[in-house]
Design an enzyme around this catalytic site. Structure first.
Site, short mmCIF file in Angstrom:
data_model
loop_
_atom_site.label_atom_id
_atom_site.label_comp_id
_atom_site.label_asym_id
_atom_site.label_seq_id
_atom_site.Cartn_x
_atom_site.Cartn_y
_atom_site.Cartn_z
N SER A 182 0.84 -1.21 0.00
CA SER A 182 0.00 0.00 0.00
C SER A 182 0.87 1.25 0.00
O SER A 182 0.60 2.20 -0.74
CB SER A 182 -0.90 0.01 1.23
OG SER A 182 -1.66 -1.18 1.30
N ASN A 233 2.62 1.65 -3.59
CA ASN A 233 1.89 1.83 -4.85
C ASN A 233 0.56 2.57 -4.75
O ASN A 233 0.07 3.03 -5.78
CB ASN A 233 1.62 0.45 -5.49
CG ASN A 233 2.89 -0.25 -5.90
OD1 ASN A 233 3.75 0.34 -6.52
ND2 ASN A 233 3.01 -1.52 -5.54
N TYR A 234 -0.06 2.64 -3.57
CA TYR A 234 -1.44 3.13 -3.54
C TYR A 234 -1.69 4.33 -2.64
O TYR A 234 -2.56 5.16 -2.94
CB TYR A 234 -2.38 1.98 -3.14
CG TYR A 234 -2.49 0.94 -4.23
CD1 TYR A 234 -3.34 1.12 -5.32
CD2 TYR A 234 -1.72 -0.22 -4.20
CE1 TYR A 234 -3.42 0.18 -6.33
CE2 TYR A 234 -1.80 -1.17 -5.20
CZ TYR A 234 -2.65 -0.96 -6.27
OH TYR A 234 -2.72 -1.88 -7.28
N MET A 235 -0.99 4.45 -1.53
CA MET A 235 -1.23 5.58 -0.62
C MET A 235 -0.34 6.74 -1.00
O MET A 235 0.88 6.59 -1.11
CB MET A 235 -0.96 5.16 0.83
CG MET A 235 -1.83 4.01 1.29
SD MET A 235 -1.68 3.62 3.06
CE MET A 235 0.05 3.73 3.37
#
Length: 828
Positions: free
Chosen positions: A775, A778-780
């Site tokens: 996370s 790549n995402y947060m």
């Protein structure tokens, strides 16, 4: 300054020449400086000045004035203290020898040499003689005193603590610090559509040729003679752990063995005697490989340094690229070596042999003005040369397992990746201003009469609220059967899994997601989480029920929906909108909302930095669960948790003992307080074992000696652990009887230790099956985490590792009140 010299005369990597030119320039400047300084009398030895002054004083009267001034200048210098050049480890000392005696002129009177004149000349001679003897005695006394002074200086130096110098950074660290000076977010962008203008690199590094070990496998109990290529293929299989996740799993083992034997027999040829896997025995090769591991563990410090130098040499040559005049680190500059393909999950091609990639299969991408990298494989050359600034990759080739293109690209901390990451998060932030419109659109269509419209709206709800990927059709003979939203089948949904009756709105979703990671969640569509604020959870449940009605287990749930239709619909809503943008938005928004909510709770300001990091990790875990970022629990992780649990229980038992000690001291029974035992014998035994193992490693020459040295080292480590366990079991005790205050203080200390360890165990246990790093990576949006640290005075090192700090260096300058919203999208 770190690349090897290229053979091309136009190479920008010819730093050796630059170094020599710099050295030449420095030498020239140094010579000029020395020539200028040599004209100053300050650098002339005093002895020469004395001689010069004596000569000047002997000049005729016509030049008395000039000689007088020179003599006075020389005498003035004589009064200065004379410093002696000392060694690096000694201090400077004053010259204690007395100044030379002044010469007095004796006037000669004209006459016949009467008695008075004779007596006066005799007196002068006597005076000179006495003066000479006196000066000699002074000099001798001075020489005797000098060593005493040196001795006292040396003694004084020993007492003075030596200041430690600054830690010398290694070459790679110096280069890394130098590269950080380039701030790509402040630099000028390349022309539109281009990733770079000039790019130069050293190509890809190929693995060394296979060296045969000569150990033969058995077939039907007999040794089999094999060629180098055949032996290499057999070694690939022997390197696999028989109890591992591929050969130890009853589902994957048959797939692996079948694929390996197909490729192995293709190498052996049709006429080879090896035909049946059950008659193959790879044991001798496997034992040889295990022995090699033990030999490698017996490596000496000198050998380890040599290996590190070899690795660094390759890194300095291939690990950096010159892009538009600045250095960038290359990510994967080592070509993948041949091996047995493993894959993830139940990949249908696991066990197939990955072939060695030849330079002729590699395409090189550099700018037109850059020299072509030299191929390091003798007798080979690159397959193709390109000058394409619209792409980011440096090299490209095609692997033989899935016939997919592979790339050599810049590292994660490069400007290319940084620009891509910032653009991704800014695009997700743009969704903040459009999410209400998008949700209103699909909620309206959840009740549409059109079956296609309802399926599209339901898929949008699933992507938004459950963070599923779009998914797509896959050839299960070529790829693992992984599933996304559009490829959900009836078999993946189980209605009312807990048999609660008709009122239940629960569905258990179970399928393999990306990288064959299991997605298994029971979703209660009637819960507040999915129904509040017109969440439409119950409506989605009814839609799923109708989509699965009268269908077989293998039928698609969204029979009228394809990934193409879904992606086209997403782009029609917002430019560049994809399912991944939804996932990035939901991950970032969830993290920010949970953090801000936690910061408003009572007592937040009273928490320590460590406790705030725990709360941050809890928010991170919610994001990881939302995005299904799971990981399998390794044996090492389970062992670590077990050891921590044992230590925690020991600390609790020790705290009880401390309370009993306090009671005894209070009652006046201090003589019954248990004291710490000194494990000196066990410590000496462990130290001797470690020293013996070290000596064995240094002297080991043969394979047997190295294996014996490794085994001795392992036994010594066991003894060291025993010593550590004994010390830990008695670390609550004292060597002498303590007083009451000491015991009270230690009880408080043990309470803190227990609290900290309980927190650590809970954190590890909660996150053992959840991957927090995925996370973060790549995402947060990293700016949320940076702002959190600044607001709460939490060191960024507690949240981001060095790798993440280097990757997200562009996010470190945000203010403490920064927030993830639609205003961020305006930055591009």
């Amino acid at each position: 300054f770190f690349f090897t010299k290229s053979k091309s005369p136009r190479s920008a990597f010819d730093f050796d020449i630059v170094g020599r030119q710099r050295h030449k320039t420095t030498s020239t400047i140094s010579n000029l400086t020395m020539a200028d300084d040599s004209s100053s009398e300050d650098d002339i030895p005093l002895g020469q000045l004395r001689k010069a002054s004596a000569k000047k004083s002997a000049k005729p009267d016509a030049v008395v004035s000039s000689s007088t001034s020179a003599s006075s200048s020389a005498r003035a210098r004589k009064k200065r203290p004379n410093y002696k050049e000392a060694d690096n480890d000694s201090e400077e000392e004053f010259d204690s020898s007395p100044p030379p005696a002044k010469k007095r002129k004796v006037k000669k009177e004209n006459g016949n040499g009467n008695s008075s004149n004779g007596s006066s000349s005799t007196k002068v001679v006597k005076a000179k003689k006495e003066k000479k003897e006196k000066n000699g005695k002074k000099a001798a006394a001075a020489k005797k005193k000098t060593p005493v002074k040196k001795t006292s200086t040396a003694a004084a130096k020993k007492k003075t603590p030596v200041k430690k110098g600054l830690k010398q950074m290694e070459r790679a660290e110096r280069i890394s610090h130098a590269m950080q000076a380039y701030l790509w977010w402040n630099a000028e962008d390349p022309p539109k559509g281009c990733q770079w203008v000039k790019m130069e690199h050293a190509g890809v590094s190929f693995p060394e040729r296979y060296e045969p070990h000569g150990v033969k496998m058995l077939y039907d109990g007999e040794e089999v003679k094999m060629s180098s290529t055949e032996e290499e293929a057999a070694t690939f299989f022997a390197a696999m752990d028989p109890e591992g996740m591929h050969l130890g799993n009853p589902k994957t083992a048959p797939i692996f063995i079948k694929n390996f034997m197909a490729d192995f027999r293709a190498i052996l040829g049709k006429k080879h005697l090896i035909k049946d896997f059950d008659k193959c025995d790879f044991g001798p090769i496997r034992r040889h490989l295990n022995e090699d591991k033990l030999v490698k563990k017996a490596i000496t410090d000198a050998e380890r340094k040599v290996n590190k130098d070899v690795k660094n040499t390759a890194m300095f040559k291939y690990g950096y690229s010159l892009v538009d005049g600045h250095l960038e680190k290359v990510g994967n500059y080592n070509m993948e070596p041949p091996s047995a393909f493993r894959g993830r999950g139940e990949h249908p091609k696991m066990g197939k042999l990955k072939q060695r990639v030849a330079p002729e299969q590699v395409m090189i991408n550099v700018s037109e003005c850059a020299p072509v990298p030299i191929c390091n494989v003798p007798g080979h050359s690159w397959g193709e040369l390109r000058h394409d600034p619209t792409v980011q990759w440096l090299c490209q080739w095609t692997e033989n397992i899935n016939n997919q293109n592979k790339y050599m690209q810049l590292a994660a901390q490069s400007s290319f990746k940084g620009k891509s990451d910032r653009s991704k998060y800014n695009k997700a932030a743009k969704l903040c201003g459009n999410i209400d419109k998008i949700r209103a659109d699909y909620k309206k269509n959840l009740k549409a009469k059109s079956h296609e419209a309802r399926q599209l709206a339901t898929a949008m709800w699933v992507i938004d609220r459950l963070a599923l990927r779009v998914g797509g059709e896959k050839d299960t003979d070529e790829e693992a059967d992984t599933v996304g939203c559009c490829s959900l089948r009836v078999e993946h949904l189980k209605f009312d899994p807990n048999n609660e009756g008709e009122d239940s709105k629960e569905i258990e979703l179970e399928f393999l997601g990306k990288d064959s990671m299991l997605f298994k969640q029971t979703i209660d569509f009637g819960s507040t989480l999915y129904t509040e604020n017109n969440g439409m959870g119950e409506r989605v449940y009814e839609n799923f029920k109708s989509f699965c009605k009268k269908k077989k287990e293998s039928d698609d749930v969204f029979s009228d929906l394809t990934p193409t239709i879904l992606n086209a619909h997403l782009k029609s809503i917002m430019d560049g909108l994809t399912a991944k943008v939804f996932r990035t938005y939901n991950a970032s928004k969830t993290l920010q909302d949970v953090i801000l909510k936690t910061e408003k709770t009572a007592g937040w300001k009273g928490l320590t930095a460590a406790e705030k990091v725990v709360e941050y990790n809890n928010a991170n875990r919610e994001v990881a669960i939302l995005c299904n970022h799971q990981r399998s629990v390794s044996k090492a992780a389970e062992a670590t948790l077990g050891n921590l649990g044992t230590k925690l229980q020991t600390l609790k038992d020790q705290k009880k003992i401390l309370k009993k000690i306090l009671k005894k001291i209070t009652e006046g029974k201090a003589d019954k307080v248990p004291l710490k035992k000194d494990p000196i014998k066990l410590v000496e035994k462990a130290n001797k074992a470690m020293e013996k193992a070290k000596n064995m490693k240094e002297k080991a020459i043969t394979k047997e000696e190295k294996i014996a040295a490794t085994e001795a080292g392992e036994k010594a480590k066991v003894l060291k652990k025993e010593v550590a366990d004994v010390k830990f079991s008695e670390m609550h005790l004292w060597t002498s009887t303590p007083n009451k205050d000491q015991v009270i203080k230690r009880i408080e200390m043990w309470s803190e230790k227990i609290k900290k360890m309980e927190m650590n165990i809970k954190h590890k246990d909660d996150n053992k099956e959840v991957s927090l790093g995925t996370s973060k990576l790549n995402y947060m949006d990293p700016r949320i985490s940076v702002a959190f640290c600044k607001r709460n005075e939490v060191p960024i090192e507690k949240v981001f590792s060095k790798t993440l700090r280097d990757k997200f260096n562009w996010s470190m300058a945000v203010p403490p009140d920064w927030q993830f919203n639609e205003e961020i999208a305006k930055q591009g």
